[in-house]
Enzyme design. Structure first.
Site: not given
Ligand code: NAI
Ligand code: MG
Length: 487
Positions: A183, A258, A292, A389
């Protein structure tokens, strides 16, 4: 070079069991170019019903299909073919990634795509080198182990390195003989859909890789909760990691996470200052800070603090922020309005907490989600901007004179993804490499990556290691076989 006019972005579909299909609900969602705020195309929106179909295709392909039983070397050859086709289409993929994500074309061309290609090459080479051991047990037995694929693997990734995160996850999973339901992030599904076409062209059997774009709480949650998924690999924010862990507990599926970071980038007075300035910029402004392992806490030794911040701020103020498709652009657009607003909110918080804004601190231009590269000086490690972050081009500088206190503060974070040290003193470098609590330590460099070297977090930055030989642990399980040699 491929130009914007040369690429046709067609509406995206779901890739299930080797077929491109609409979602069961018939719903679609729009995908935007964050640099122009224009709609690029629409993509079929997967939900629970589509995840069910994809998981059942992956299960069938795993149990009955040729993938797991195929000669391991043939599996490797298909991965190599995928690599070759990515290489052949690399300019188009780089441009598509730039338009979908907002990152500069120089980065997709010189970082994302080469790392994607390398990752495929590396794991193609592993496919026929995964094997067990013979063990000298007590008694009249012959005991050996085998390493078997885990089964159906669900993979959920964020939007910051869409194709690269796909490569990190899909390549080792397939090399080990698993089947995958993938996904992508709802913000950036386009390059991985193109990867699906490439996999098909390379001869990957139907159902081995299934791609279901959709939102997190619907498609993502359905995948994480699914009773017939054997493992989930996730990259994203910590709060989502917690949800995934809870969902995975339903059938005790394996998980690797991660998550976020707030990585210290530490500059000593005895470093090569110009290299350290360049390293500080790479550390925080690469990929608009949407990394990240971004070096978002910049610890600077007091005696060089003023000189360092001045140099850093001069260079930062001169950065070319703008059209990501322009080859000279150094920083592009943030991925979405949501991220743009979130980052500007953190910039406000920094101002209110009394940090000193040195440069940037506002949006750039009127259209597109551009933010000026931002430096806050005189930051206290306890401020919100130093703890949380931000995931944007915002660095906090903290000055230090006592090493032990600086190390203590560096480690005073819920995260532990990466850390960097700039010094010419070899003893100091090794001492800090030992004492910093992080999964990756860079000495006199930042953001060095290789498919062969493991990546992952200490503390709440997650667990499990991607890349290198370590990723094989994530995608295989060990079987112990006993044979009675006695009477
Ligand atoms: P997110 O963790 O919500 O999204 C990442 C992935 O998880 C996307 O594919 C999303 O559709 C999926 N996802 C979201 N909610 C889910 C659920 N309940 N069950 C299963 N999958 C789910 O991150 P988001 O909302 O895009 O970004 C928010 C903040 O997170 C950013 O501002 C940043 O601080 C952090 N972030 C950190 C990352 C990293 O690599 N450490 C990557 C992306 C975001
Ligand atoms: Mg979220």
């Amino acid at each position: 070079m491929v130009s914007k006019e040369d690429i046709q972005i067609k509406p995206g579909k779901l890739f299930i069991n080797g077929k491109w299909v609409d979602s069961v609900s018939g719903k679609t969602f729009d995908v935007l170019n964050p640099a122009t705020e224009e709609v690029l195309t629409s993509v079929a929106e997967g939900d629970k019903a589509d995840i069910d179909l994809a998981v059942s295709a992956a299960r069938k392909a795993f149990e009955k299909g040729p993938w797991k039983k195929m000669d391991a070397r043939e599996r490797g050859k298909i991965l190599l073919k995928i690599m070759e086709l990515i290489e052949k289409n690399k300019d188009e993929l780089a441009l598509l990634e730039t338009m979908d994500n907002g990152k500069p074309i120089s980065e997709t061309t010189n970082a994302d795509l080469p790392l994607v290609i390398d990752c495929l090459l590396y794991y193609a080479g592993w496919a026929d080198k995964i094997h067990g051991e013979t063990i000298p047990v007590r008694g009249e037995y012959f005991n050996y182990t085998t390493r078997e694929p885990v089964g159906v693997v669900g993979q959920i990734v964020p939007w910051n390195f869409p194709l690269l995160m796909a490569a990190w996850k899909i390549a080792p999973a397939l090399a080990c003989g698993n089947t995958v339901v993938f996904k992508p992030a709802e913000q950036t599904p386009l390059t991985v859909l193109r990867l699906g076409e490439i996999c098909q062209e390379a001869g990957l059997p139907d159902g081995v890789l299934n791609i279901v774009p959709g939102y997190g709480p619907t498609a993502g949650a359905a995948l994480a909760e699914h009773m017939d998924v054997d493992k989930i690999a996730f990259t994203g924010e910590n709060a989502t990691g917690q949800i995934i862990m809870r969902a995975a507990s339903k059938n005790l599926k394996r998980i690797s996470l991660e998550l976020g970071g707030k990585s210290p980038n530490i500059v000593f007075a005895d470093s090569d200052i110009d290299s350290a300035v360049a390293g500080a910029m790479t550390g925080i402004f690469f990929n608009q800070g949407e990394v990240c392992c971004a070096g978002s806490r910049l610890f600077i030794e007091k005696s060089i603090h003023d000189e360092f911040v001045e140099k850093l701020s001069d260079k930062t103020a001169g950065m070319r922020v703008g059209d990501p498709v322009d080859a000279d652009t150094q920083m592009g657009a943030q991925v979405s309005k949501e991220q743009f607003d979130k980052i500007l909110g953190y910039i406000d918080a920094g101002k209110q907490e009394g940090a000193k804004l040195v440069t940037g601190g506002e949006r750039c231009g009127e259209r597109g989600y551009f933010i000026k590269p931002t430096i806050f000086d005189a930051v206290d490690n306890n401020m919100k901007i130093a703890r949380e972050e931000i995931f944007g081009p915002v660095v906090s500088t903290i000055s230090f004179d006592d090493i032990d206190e600086m190390v203590r503060q560096s480690n005073l974070s819920i995260f532990g993804l990466a850390a960097a040290v700039w010094t010419k003193d070899i003893k100091k470098a090794h001492r800090l490499a030992r004492d910093l609590k992080a999964g990756t330590i860079w000495i006199n460099t930042y953001n060095a990556f290789d498919a062969a070297s493991p990546f992952g977090g200490f503390k709440q930055s997650g667990f499990g290691r991607e890349l290198g030989v370590h990723a094989l642990e994530l995608y295989t399980q060990v079987k112990s076989v006993w044979i009675n040699l006695g009477s």
